[in-house]
Design a protein around this motif. Structure first.
Motif, PDB file in Angstrom:
ATOM      1  N   UNK A  66       0.851  -1.201   0.000  1.00 48.45           N
ATOM      2  CA  UNK A  66       0.000   0.000   0.000  1.00 48.45           C
ATOM      3  C   UNK A  66       0.883   1.247   0.000  1.00 48.45           C
ATOM      4  N   UNK A  67       0.651   2.126  -0.931  1.00 52.75           N
ATOM      5  CA  UNK A  67       1.425   3.378  -0.985  1.00 52.75           C
ATOM      6  C   UNK A  67       1.118   4.223   0.240  1.00 52.75           C
ATOM      7  N   UNK A  68       2.139   4.803   0.818  1.00 53.77           N
ATOM      8  CA  UNK A  68       1.959   5.683   1.966  1.00 53.77           C
ATOM      9  C   UNK A  68       2.122   5.011   3.311  1.00 53.77           C
ATOM     10  N   UNK A  69       2.242   3.711   3.350  1.00 53.05           N
ATOM     11  CA  UNK A  69       2.452   3.025   4.611  1.00 53.05           C
ATOM     12  C   UNK A  69       1.160   2.575   5.271  1.00 53.05           C
ATOM     13  N   UNK A  70       1.314   2.130   6.502  1.00 52.18           N
ATOM     14  CA  UNK A  70       0.204   1.544   7.244  1.00 52.18           C
ATOM     15  C   UNK A  70       0.065   2.232   8.590  1.00 52.18           C
ATOM     16  N   UNK A  71      -1.178   2.529   8.956  1.00 49.83           N
ATOM     17  CA  UNK A  71      -1.471   3.256  10.182  1.00 49.83           C
ATOM     18  C   UNK A  71      -1.536   2.364  11.415  1.00 49.83           C
ATOM     19  N   UNK A  72      -1.830   1.082  11.196  1.00 53.33           N
ATOM     20  CA  UNK A  72      -2.001   0.187  12.336  1.00 53.33           C
ATOM     21  C   UNK A  72      -1.596  -1.233  11.954  1.00 53.33           C
ATOM     22  N   UNK A  73      -1.379  -2.038  12.960  1.00 49.73           N
ATOM     23  CA  UNK A  73      -1.034  -3.441  12.750  1.00 49.73           C
ATOM     24  C   UNK A  73      -2.168  -4.156  12.018  1.00 49.73           C
ATOM     25  N   UNK A  74      -3.404  -3.888  12.425  1.00 52.09           N
ATOM     26  CA  UNK A  74      -4.558  -4.521  11.781  1.00 52.09           C
ATOM     27  C   UNK A  74      -4.656  -4.170  10.314  1.00 52.09           C
ATOM     28  N   UNK A  75      -4.447  -2.897  10.014  1.00 56.66           N
ATOM     29  CA  UNK A  75      -4.509  -2.446   8.617  1.00 56.66           C
ATOM     30  C   UNK A  75      -3.399  -3.121   7.797  1.00 56.66           C
ATOM     31  N   UNK A  76      -2.204  -3.186   8.341  1.00 57.92           N
ATOM     32  CA  UNK A  76      -1.064  -3.804   7.666  1.00 57.92           C
ATOM     33  C   UNK A  76      -1.355  -5.270   7.351  1.00 57.92           C
ATOM     34  N   UNK A  77      -1.796  -6.006   8.349  1.00 55.82           N
ATOM     35  CA  UNK A  77      -2.038  -7.438   8.169  1.00 55.82           C
ATOM     36  C   UNK A  77      -3.202  -7.673   7.207  1.00 55.82           C
ATOM     37  N   UNK A  78      -4.304  -6.979   7.414  1.00 61.92           N
ATOM     38  CA  UNK A  78      -5.494  -7.184   6.579  1.00 61.92           C
ATOM     39  C   UNK A  78      -5.251  -6.791   5.123  1.00 61.92           C
ATOM     40  N   UNK A  79      -4.701  -5.597   4.920  1.00 65.20           N
ATOM     41  CA  UNK A  79      -4.511  -5.094   3.560  1.00 65.20           C
ATOM     42  C   UNK A  79      -3.471  -5.904   2.793  1.00 65.20           C
ATOM     43  N   UNK A  80      -2.343  -6.154   3.406  1.00 65.59           N
ATOM     44  CA  UNK A  80      -1.276  -6.862   2.700  1.00 65.59           C
ATOM     45  C   UNK A  80      -1.650  -8.323   2.458  1.00 65.59           C
ATOM     46  N   UNK A  81      -2.321  -8.956   3.405  1.00 65.13           N
ATOM     47  CA  UNK A  81      -2.777 -10.338   3.201  1.00 65.13           C
ATOM     48  C   UNK A  81      -3.731 -10.402   2.018  1.00 65.13           C
ATOM     49  N   UNK A  82      -4.688  -9.491   1.976  1.00 66.75           N
ATOM     50  CA  UNK A  82      -5.675  -9.455   0.892  1.00 66.75           C
ATOM     51  C   UNK A  82      -4.985  -9.265  -0.456  1.00 66.75           C
ATOM     52  N   UNK A  83      -4.049  -8.340  -0.528  1.00 62.21           N
ATOM     53  CA  UNK A  83      -3.370  -8.046  -1.793  1.00 62.21           C
ATOM     54  C   UNK A  83      -2.485  -9.204  -2.252  1.00 62.21           C
ATOM     55  N   UNK A  84      -1.787  -9.843  -1.302  1.00 64.66           N
ATOM     56  CA  UNK A  84      -0.922 -10.971  -1.647  1.00 64.66           C
ATOM     57  C   UNK A  84      -1.766 -12.150  -2.130  1.00 64.66           C
ATOM     58  N   UNK A  85      -2.846 -12.455  -1.411  1.00 63.53           N
ATOM     59  CA  UNK A  85      -3.709 -13.560  -1.829  1.00 63.53           C
ATOM     60  C   UNK A  85      -4.320 -13.300  -3.203  1.00 63.53           C
ATOM     61  N   UNK A  86      -4.765 -12.067  -3.435  1.00 72.15           N
ATOM     62  CA  UNK A  86      -5.337 -11.723  -4.741  1.00 72.15           C
ATOM     63  C   UNK A  86      -4.297 -11.955  -5.849  1.00 72.15           C
ATOM     64  N   UNK A  87      -3.065 -11.546  -5.607  1.00 72.55           N
ATOM     65  CA  UNK A  87      -2.018 -11.713  -6.607  1.00 72.55           C
ATOM     66  C   UNK A  87      -1.715 -13.201  -6.837  1.00 72.55           C
ATOM     67  N   UNK A  88      -1.553 -13.953  -5.753  1.00 69.75           N
ATOM     68  CA  UNK A  88      -1.204 -15.370  -5.866  1.00 69.75           C
ATOM     69  C   UNK A  88      -2.307 -16.154  -6.582  1.00 69.75           C
ATOM     70  N   UNK A  89      -3.556 -15.910  -6.200  1.00 61.87           N
ATOM     71  CA  UNK A  89      -4.677 -16.601  -6.842  1.00 61.87           C
ATOM     72  C   UNK A  89      -4.758 -16.206  -8.320  1.00 61.87           C
ATOM     73  N   UNK A  90      -4.535 -14.952  -8.619  1.00 59.76           N
ATOM     74  CA  UNK A  90      -4.550 -14.480 -10.004  1.00 59.76           C
ATOM     75  C   UNK A  90      -3.475 -15.129 -10.853  1.00 59.76           C
ATOM     76  N   UNK A  91      -2.335 -15.392 -10.266  1.00 58.17           N
ATOM     77  CA  UNK A  91      -1.222 -16.045 -11.002  1.00 58.17           C
ATOM     78  C   UNK A  91      -1.484 -17.517 -11.226  1.00 58.17           C
ATOM     79  N   UNK A  92      -2.297 -18.115 -10.361  1.00 53.52           N
ATOM     80  CA  UNK A  92      -2.566 -19.556 -10.459  1.00 53.52           C
ATOM     81  C   UNK A  92      -3.557 -19.876 -11.570  1.00 53.52           C
ATOM     82  N   UNK A  93      -4.267 -18.861 -12.053  1.00 60.62           N
ATOM     83  CA  UNK A  93      -5.279 -19.096 -13.099  1.00 60.62           C
ATOM     84  C   UNK A  93      -4.654 -19.250 -14.463  1.00 60.62           C
TER      85      UNK A  93
END
Length: 93
Positions: A66-93
């Motif tokens: 995420x551009x600009x960094x992360x404001x909280x631990x929850x935001x970091x974990x939730x946002x980065x997990x979502x983005x990584x999973x989206x990328x990995x699943x997209x590559x598997x197709x």
């Protein structure tokens, strides 16, 4: 590894990374700390080293961090997990 196991492994990795790399921000202080995010995007890129081992592929920082960094631990974990999973699943197709 199924998606749920992958998600759990990513979240555990990011939780540990946050604890070791985030800046402690004291909300009561009137210093410059209040003007910066607890974890900037450049530092977050370092988390990709371990995440790439978990997912077994190179992760493009521009797509998952995420551009600009992360404001909280929850935001970091939730946002980065979502983005990584989206990328990995997209590559598997």
């Amino acid at each position: 590894m199924d998606v749920d196991q992958l998600k759990s492994a990513i979240e555990a990795c990011l939780r540990q990374f946050w604890d070791g790399h985030s800046l402690a921000v004291d909300g009561a202080s009137e210093s410059v700390d209040g003007l910066i995010d607890p974890l900037d995007s450049l530092t977050a890129v370092d988390a990709l080293i371990e995440l790439e081992k978990i997912v077994g592929m190179e992760l493009p920082e521009g797509s998952v961090i995420r551009r600009g960094g992360y404001d909280s631990k929850g935001q970091f974990i939730e946002d980065l997990t979502k983005r990584v999973l989206r990328y990995v699943v997209g590559q598997a197709k």
